[in-house]
Design a protein around this motif. Sequence first.
Motif, PDB file in Angstrom:
ATOM      1  N   UNK A 119       1.005  -1.061  -0.042  1.00  0.00           N
ATOM      2  CA  UNK A 119      -0.171  -0.061   0.034  1.00  0.00           C
ATOM      3  C   UNK A 119       0.942   1.463  -0.064  1.00  0.00           C
ATOM      4  N   UNK A 120       1.821   1.219   0.766  1.00  0.00           N
ATOM      5  CA  UNK A 120       2.792   2.464   0.871  1.00  0.00           C
ATOM      6  C   UNK A 120       3.510   2.586  -0.335  1.00  0.00           C
ATOM      7  N   UNK A 121       3.915   1.444  -0.990  1.00  0.00           N
ATOM      8  CA  UNK A 121       4.399   1.511  -2.115  1.00  0.00           C
ATOM      9  C   UNK A 121       3.705   2.328  -3.431  1.00  0.00           C
ATOM     10  N   UNK A 122       2.463   1.682  -3.378  1.00  0.00           N
ATOM     11  CA  UNK A 122       1.694   2.237  -4.407  1.00  0.00           C
ATOM     12  C   UNK A 122       1.196   3.582  -4.124  1.00  0.00           C
ATOM     13  N   UNK A 136      -4.295   4.158  -4.938  1.00  0.00           N
ATOM     14  CA  UNK A 136      -3.296   3.225  -5.021  1.00  0.00           C
ATOM     15  C   UNK A 136      -3.029   2.726  -3.773  1.00  0.00           C
ATOM     16  N   UNK A 137      -3.005   3.422  -2.628  1.00  0.00           N
ATOM     17  CA  UNK A 137      -2.756   2.689  -1.161  1.00  0.00           C
ATOM     18  C   UNK A 137      -4.218   1.870  -0.974  1.00  0.00           C
ATOM     19  N   UNK A 138      -5.415   2.014  -1.450  1.00  0.00           N
ATOM     20  CA  UNK A 138      -6.375   1.141  -1.182  1.00  0.00           C
ATOM     21  C   UNK A 138      -6.214  -0.202  -2.054  1.00  0.00           C
ATOM     22  N   UNK A 139      -5.621  -0.233  -3.208  1.00  0.00           N
ATOM     23  CA  UNK A 139      -5.324  -1.270  -3.908  1.00  0.00           C
ATOM     24  C   UNK A 139      -4.291  -2.202  -3.261  1.00  0.00           C
ATOM     25  N   UNK A 140      -3.134  -1.548  -2.746  1.00  0.00           N
ATOM     26  CA  UNK A 140      -2.163  -2.149  -1.995  1.00  0.00           C
ATOM     27  C   UNK A 140      -2.539  -2.870  -0.580  1.00  0.00           C
ATOM     28  N   UNK A 141      -3.456  -2.001  -0.102  1.00  0.00           N
ATOM     29  CA  UNK A 141      -3.893  -2.606   1.332  1.00  0.00           C
ATOM     30  C   UNK A 141      -4.765  -3.727   1.293  1.00  0.00           C
ATOM     31  N   UNK A 142      -5.817  -3.751   0.154  1.00  0.00           N
ATOM     32  CA  UNK A 142      -6.782  -4.647  -0.067  1.00  0.00           C
ATOM     33  C   UNK A 142      -6.324  -5.752  -1.217  1.00  0.00           C
ATOM     34  N   UNK A 143      -5.202  -5.599  -1.631  1.00  0.00           N
ATOM     35  CA  UNK A 143      -4.907  -6.713  -2.767  1.00  0.00           C
ATOM     36  C   UNK A 143      -5.176  -8.123  -2.391  1.00  0.00           C
ATOM     37  N   UNK A 261      15.117   6.716  -4.999  1.00  0.00           N
ATOM     38  CA  UNK A 261      13.756   6.972  -4.284  1.00  0.00           C
ATOM     39  C   UNK A 261      13.567   5.880  -2.887  1.00  0.00           C
ATOM     40  N   UNK A 262      14.388   4.924  -3.051  1.00  0.00           N
ATOM     41  CA  UNK A 262      14.165   3.865  -2.089  1.00  0.00           C
ATOM     42  C   UNK A 262      14.195   4.177  -0.509  1.00  0.00           C
ATOM     43  N   UNK A 263      15.091   5.181  -0.178  1.00  0.00           N
ATOM     44  CA  UNK A 263      15.235   5.720   1.326  1.00  0.00           C
ATOM     45  C   UNK A 263      13.607   6.288   1.730  1.00  0.00           C
ATOM     46  N   UNK A 264      13.148   7.250   0.846  1.00  0.00           N
ATOM     47  CA  UNK A 264      12.188   7.935   1.058  1.00  0.00           C
ATOM     48  C   UNK A 264      10.847   6.869   0.991  1.00  0.00           C
ATOM     49  N   UNK A 265      10.960   6.134  -0.093  1.00  0.00           N
ATOM     50  CA  UNK A 265       9.733   4.900   0.303  1.00  0.00           C
ATOM     51  C   UNK A 265       9.871   4.120   1.578  1.00  0.00           C
ATOM     52  N   UNK A 267      10.764   5.422   4.404  1.00  0.00           N
ATOM     53  CA  UNK A 267      10.240   6.348   5.415  1.00  0.00           C
ATOM     54  C   UNK A 267       8.785   6.592   5.337  1.00  0.00           C
ATOM     55  N   UNK A 268       8.622   6.463   3.969  1.00  0.00           N
ATOM     56  CA  UNK A 268       6.698   6.641   3.602  1.00  0.00           C
ATOM     57  C   UNK A 268       5.998   5.123   4.451  1.00  0.00           C
ATOM     58  N   UNK A 269       6.543   4.196   4.386  1.00  0.00           N
ATOM     59  CA  UNK A 269       6.219   3.048   4.833  1.00  0.00           C
ATOM     60  C   UNK A 269       6.065   3.202   6.455  1.00  0.00           C
ATOM     61  N   UNK A 270       7.172   3.808   7.104  1.00  0.00           N
ATOM     62  CA  UNK A 270       7.311   3.639   8.401  1.00  0.00           C
ATOM     63  C   UNK A 270       6.294   4.477   9.288  1.00  0.00           C
ATOM     64  N   UNK A 271       5.664   5.434   8.463  1.00  0.00           N
ATOM     65  CA  UNK A 271       4.458   6.358   8.738  1.00  0.00           C
ATOM     66  C   UNK A 271       3.324   5.584   9.279  1.00  0.00           C
ATOM     67  N   UNK A 272       3.161   4.250   8.700  1.00  0.00           N
ATOM     68  CA  UNK A 272       1.970   3.418   8.873  1.00  0.00           C
ATOM     69  C   UNK A 272       2.142   2.349   9.964  1.00  0.00           C
ATOM     70  N   UNK A 273       3.479   2.272  10.396  1.00  0.00           N
ATOM     71  CA  UNK A 273       3.732   1.282  11.309  1.00  0.00           C
ATOM     72  C   UNK A 273       3.307   1.531  12.471  1.00  0.00           C
ATOM     73  N   UNK A 274       3.052   2.601  13.069  1.00  0.00           N
ATOM     74  CA  UNK A 274       2.523   3.255  14.136  1.00  0.00           C
ATOM     75  C   UNK A 274       0.918   2.815  14.405  1.00  0.00           C
ATOM     76  N   UNK A 275       0.470   2.265  13.326  1.00  0.00           N
ATOM     77  CA  UNK A 275      -0.962   1.593  13.622  1.00  0.00           C
ATOM     78  C   UNK A 275      -0.869   0.255  14.107  1.00  0.00           C
ATOM     79  N   UNK A 276       0.181  -0.514  14.118  1.00  0.00           N
ATOM     80  CA  UNK A 276       0.267  -1.869  14.457  1.00  0.00           C
ATOM     81  C   UNK A 276       0.380  -1.950  16.122  1.00  0.00           C
TER      82      UNK A 276
END
Length: 276
Positions: A119-122, A136-143, A261-265, A267-276
Amino acid sequence: MSAPYEIQRILTQSEELAPVSPAAIQLLQMLNDPDADLRQIADKVRLDPVVSLRVLRAANSAHFSRGRQVSAISEALMILGLTQARPLISAAIMLSNTRAPKLPGFDANQFWHHSIWAAANAEYLSTAVREAPWIGFTCGLLHDLGRLLFANAWPQEYARVLTNVTSDDAALCVAEKEVFGFDHTELGAALLEQWHLPADVCQAIRLHHQPANTTGLPLVGLLQFADEMANHIDGQHLQMVPAEMMQAHQIPLSEEQLQAALPAMEKHHERYMVLF
């Protein structure tokens, strides 16, 4: 006599098997509406205390916070804005409302971590293919939602599928079709159609393991590539994928651009890890 495995049968049981309340489904629909109203979304989020708690915790984290702590959903969403709130709430809904199956070979924690990566990648790459980030996020989250439904609907049968298949996605789809007559992409897309999510989201999920040319289907190519990247992770770090993979999925980036772009991606993913 009816077939032993029918998509319609599992859809009628979906509330029991992957319990997402009607209110949560309605909220997912609102979040994927380009004309969504922030106040209406806040009103809906407040009805689910678990989702509310996750959203507030994320909004107050270092990744989203703007220097002040918030305790009200309406204030949190105003600070976040719709662009950031949409994916955050979508992830909170699914993490809070789906029941983890209990069967050997299915790791629910790993399942959601992979889904969040995809989801974060998309979401991050969506602008490259001119797609809305929250779509894009919805597609990745529910794929892979169909996998969760298989595991809850037919745990014994699906345990045998997982026992006989490696991590190869194509092999998994073949094994699922051999046992059930359809695979997790078809099952997941059918459920999301029942939830009245956008048609292009359902299409992308239905086609995300098909090797067909994605020309003219940017969201399909985006999801396929985001999923492939989520499979190329070493610990918490994204690995480079072959350049031909980007070309196959119609991602208009050079290998050098993706590498940068990989390092920024991450960090983008890390934002959502606080939900766990």
